[in-house]
Design a protein around this motif. Structure first.
Motif, PDB file in Angstrom:
ATOM      1  N   ALA A  79     -12.567 -11.624 -21.711  1.00  0.00           N
ATOM      2  CA  ALA A  79     -11.854 -10.499 -21.106  1.00  0.00           C
ATOM      3  C   ALA A  79     -12.212 -10.416 -19.636  1.00  0.00           C
ATOM      4  N   ALA A  80     -11.246  -9.973 -18.824  1.00  0.00           N
ATOM      5  CA  ALA A  80     -11.482  -9.826 -17.393  1.00  0.00           C
ATOM      6  C   ALA A  80     -10.445  -8.881 -16.809  1.00  0.00           C
ATOM      7  N   THR A  81     -10.835  -8.186 -15.743  1.00  0.00           N
ATOM      8  CA  THR A  81      -9.923  -7.384 -14.942  1.00  0.00           C
ATOM      9  C   THR A  81      -9.837  -8.014 -13.560  1.00  0.00           C
ATOM     10  N   THR A  82      -8.615  -8.283 -13.093  1.00  0.00           N
ATOM     11  CA  THR A  82      -8.407  -8.999 -11.837  1.00  0.00           C
ATOM     12  C   THR A  82      -7.644  -8.107 -10.861  1.00  0.00           C
ATOM     13  N   PRO A  83      -8.353  -7.437  -9.941  1.00  0.00           N
ATOM     14  CA  PRO A  83      -7.685  -6.620  -8.924  1.00  0.00           C
ATOM     15  C   PRO A  83      -7.281  -7.460  -7.714  1.00  0.00           C
ATOM     16  N   VAL A  84      -6.212  -7.059  -7.035  1.00  0.00           N
ATOM     17  CA  VAL A  84      -5.756  -7.710  -5.806  1.00  0.00           C
ATOM     18  C   VAL A  84      -5.218  -6.643  -4.863  1.00  0.00           C
ATOM     19  N   ALA A  85      -5.277  -6.913  -3.563  1.00  0.00           N
ATOM     20  CA  ALA A  85      -4.730  -5.994  -2.570  1.00  0.00           C
ATOM     21  C   ALA A  85      -4.422  -6.755  -1.301  1.00  0.00           C
ATOM     22  N   GLY A  86      -3.404  -6.301  -0.580  1.00  0.00           N
ATOM     23  CA  GLY A  86      -3.040  -6.940   0.671  1.00  0.00           C
ATOM     24  C   GLY A  86      -2.406  -5.966   1.639  1.00  0.00           C
ATOM     25  N   LEU A  87      -2.678  -6.165   2.938  1.00  0.00           N
ATOM     26  CA  LEU A  87      -2.120  -5.347   4.017  1.00  0.00           C
ATOM     27  C   LEU A  87      -1.209  -6.201   4.882  1.00  0.00           C
ATOM     28  N   VAL A  88      -0.103  -5.601   5.342  1.00  0.00           N
ATOM     29  CA  VAL A  88       0.820  -6.267   6.253  1.00  0.00           C
ATOM     30  C   VAL A  88       0.979  -5.421   7.505  1.00  0.00           C
ATOM     31  N   PHE A  89       0.884  -6.079   8.663  1.00  0.00           N
ATOM     32  CA  PHE A  89       1.101  -5.415   9.947  1.00  0.00           C
ATOM     33  C   PHE A  89       2.366  -5.969  10.569  1.00  0.00           C
ATOM     34  N   ARG A  90       3.289  -5.075  10.908  1.00  0.00           N
ATOM     35  CA  ARG A  90       4.558  -5.471  11.537  1.00  0.00           C
ATOM     36  C   ARG A  90       4.325  -5.599  13.038  1.00  0.00           C
TER      37      ARG A  90
END
Length: 698
Positions: free
Chosen positions: A432-443
């Protein structure tokens, strides 16, 4: 599968000029408010154009120009395409692992992480999406990258298509595509046949494939899609790998034991799926279910003496079983604090049931025939996942994409071959595993986006890797742990209204508990966790119009994949190896991964003719954990030309392609950590393809 969707411009691709794509659905409910340019991820959308000039039979033909992706055809249809993304999946000696595969939303990777590309049908395909980087983790187990093939949706007036090719080594293909719309039904049915004698000796194979997508408009905002796929690939001969000395003597030869034992593989698969979509003003519901049946029979070159041990599973692998799953998700479009917000929630469950039998590959003095039963077990693998994803433009020049997935994978095996000298091998293991992800974009401007993303991923052992214990005892290798990775990426995207596109990404993935070979003996491999590894590098994709009729494409990858903690391995001499004794030092390159890759293509259309020139190059590739064997780098030049004539019913097109124009000798792929040091699979010399295609309207 993933709980999010996105689309990005094609950075580079093999084939004609790409279509200009709006936001496209990668997986899940459509994120309607998000432009493909505003997402913090690396992805290439390959337009599988009807004007392709290759054989159209193998999916690797379409994926040469993708940064970070390595798709090597092995001149051996008994083994699937070697596929890796940013070094993930490069250790696989058969099939595809470490990369998630899907076709029309239906998984082509099983719950244990092992996948196949053989049933991907290019004739009916519209595009292939290749995702790299942290957001791959939202697809669950073994998602070092994601490859998805999507069939086209039939529309009124679509032409039907007949395509035939002939080429070197008695290769030929024939395909028929029926596509269009009748009343409320959209249809796309593609059937193809491919056969070859093989460039190498003992390399003959044939493959029949049928893919159908039927879509029904039930009511405004309601859609039902029925998906069918059938593959038949009987008796594909396996020439096996060669030693360095054998390559020098004759690169077209097969290993002597290949003919002696009649090494070959037969695969049959049939599957069906259904997708229901309900789209309202702010909400979208999607429900998918699928089921399939697959059989595999493979004859290996294991000598009778190696099978004398009562614990040996034999020289013939016989697999039969079914698989299936369901996926449900809900998407909502609205606002948070007065700013646009997209939310996706979902869950899925997949099951794999497999009857694994093993037989001796001899009867008396006759070799290469199915003999006595030596293995009989029932394996089951299942996963249950939940996921969530949100996209929020919280400021005029800033946006955030974040998500998480929780996965639980269970392996179960019931041994039905129990004797006095072969104890019960049954067992069970949960991961079992929990896989978080996140990303930011700058225009940064109308034509420029800058982004950063990070996430975690995990990869369980496959059924094959759990099959044998490193100490040689009975039972499954239940002590194996999943590999866990931490992924980071910085990137920039630039595009102009004139059609120029530039994608640049810097990435790093640190992995703990990487899986590697622990021992090779008696024709079977066992595995263990080795510690920490690192994959880091740079990807560049560039698409540039040249005048009014030309286009230049470029894809370049620099990848450093190394061991961070030293360990002992069984790779190398003496063989067979029964316990790890050969040290692998920190800093050693991971096998199967070239340091650099380059693809460049110039395509233009100065009238009715359509010529193109392309080059494909790769640096040297290590073939063993020790780094004591490697294939040298190479550069190849390919040429294409096509001519089209109008007819009363539709265009008729003649095309030709010459691969390896300069007739270079090179190693096309390597068999990582081969116990007999037969690491090398030579690539073909100069070869040609001639084709004819007719599209007609009704």
């Amino acid at each position: 599968m993933a709980g999010w969707v996105m689309a990005l411009p094609a950075a580079a691709q093999a084939g004609p000029a790409p279509a200009v794509l709006d936001t496209v659905q990668v997986q899940a409910a459509r994120v309607r408010a998000v432009d493909d340019f505003d997402l913090p991820a690396s992805m290439t959308v390959i337009d599988v154009d009807e004007a392709g000039n290759g054989r159209g039979a193998l999916v690797s033909e379409a994926m040469n120009g993708v940064p970070g992706l390595l798709a090597r055809e092995r001149q051996n249809l008994a083994q699937d395409t070697q596929l890796s993304i940013r070094g993930f999946g490069a250790r696989s000696t058969f099939g595809v692992r470490g990369v998630r595969l899907l076709a029309d939303g239906v998984p082509a990777s099983m719950p244990d992480g092992q996948g196949q590309l053989s049933h991907f049908n290019l004739l009916g395909a519209e595009r292939i999406d290749v995702l790299r980087g942290p957001f791959s983790a939202l697809y669950g187990n073994s998602s070092g990258g994601v490859v998805q093939l999507w069939s086209g949706d039939g529309q009124p007036g679509d032409p039907w298509r007949l395509r035939a090719t002939w080429g070197s080594d008695a290769s030929s293909s024939l395909g028929l595509q029926l596509r269009g719309q009748v009343a409320a039904m959209h249809y796309n049915v593609a059937a193809s046949h491919y056969r070859t004698d093989g460039w190498r000796e003992h390399g003959a194979a044939r493959r029949e494939s049928l893919n159908a997508r039927l879509g029904f408009d039930l009511a405004p905002g309601q859609r039902l899609d029925l998906l069918f796929n059938v593959l038949d690939a009987p008796h594909a001969q396996d020439p096996l790998g060669l030693t360095r000395e054998q390559v020098r003597a004759d690169p077209r030869q097969a290993t002597a034991v290949a003919a002696q034992y009649g090494t070959r593989k037969s695969v049959r698969q049939a599957q069906a799926g259904v997708v229901y979509t309900l789209d309202r003003e702010r909400r979208t519901w999607r429900l998918m279910a699928y089921a399939g049946q697959r059989t595999v029979e493979q004859f290996l070159a294991i000598p009778p003496a190696a099978q004398a041990s009562p614990l040996h599973a034999g020289g013939v692998i016989d697999l039969e079983g079914g698989y299936g799953g369901v996926d449900a998700r809900w998407a909502w479009h609205g606002e948070l604090a007065g700013k646009p917000l997209e939310l996706v929630l979902g869950a899925n469950a997949d099951r794999q049931r497999q009857h694994r039998s093993g037989y001796e590959n001899f009867v008396g003095d006759a070799l290469g025939v199915k003999g006595r039963l030596r293995r009989d077990q029932r394996d089951r693998v299942g996963n249950a996942d939940q996921f969530a994803q949100a996209w929020w433009r919280f400021a005029p020049r800033w946006s955030l994409l974040a998500g998480a997935r929780h996965s639980r994978v269970r392996f179960e095996s019931d041994d039905h071959y129990v004797t006095a000298n072969n104890p019960d091998d049954s067992g069970r293991r949960d991961y079992a595993a929990t896989t978080p992800v996140a990303g930011l974009v700058f225009r940064a401007g109308d034509d420029l986006r800058l982004y950063a993303s990070a996430g975690r991923g995990f990869e369980t052992p496959t059924l094959n890797e759990l099959g044998y214990r490193a100490d040689g005892g009975a039972g499954l290798a239940l002590d194996l742990s999943p590999a866990a990775s931490r992924n980071h990426e910085l990137g920039a995207k630039w595009r102009t209204r004139a059609g120029a596109r530039l994608d640049l990404a810097l990435f790093r993935a640190d992995t703990d508990d990487e899986l590697a070979v622990a021992s090779n003996r008696g024709g079977r491999s066992s595995y263990r966790n080795i510690g920490a590894t690192r994959r880091q590098g740079v990807e560049l994709g560039w698409l540039q119009p040249v005048g009014e009729t030309g286009q230049l494409q470029l894809a370049w990858t620099w990848l450093q994949a190394t061991v961070r903690e030293g360990y002992l391995t069984c790779t190398g001499l003496p063989a067979p190896c029964t316990e790890p004794r050969n040290p692998v030092a920190a800093g050693t390159a991971l096998p199967g991964v070239p340091r650099q890759q380059l693809f460049a293509r110039w395509h233009w259309q100065p009238g009715p003719w359509q010529p193109a020139i392309e080059t494909v190059a790769a640096a040297a590739t290590s073939a063993s954990d020790l780094g004591d064997a490697r294939a040298p780098g190479y550069g190849l030049l390919n040429l294409e030309a096509a001519r089209q004539w109008p007819t009363a019913r539709g265009p008729l097109r003649l095309f030709a392609r010459v691969d390896n124009l300069l007739d270079r000798h090179y190693i096309g792929s390597v068999i990582v950590n081969d116990g007999n040091r037969r690491y090398y699979e030579p690539g073909p010399e100069r070869g040609w393809t001639l084709g004819l295609q007719w599209q007609w309207t009704r």
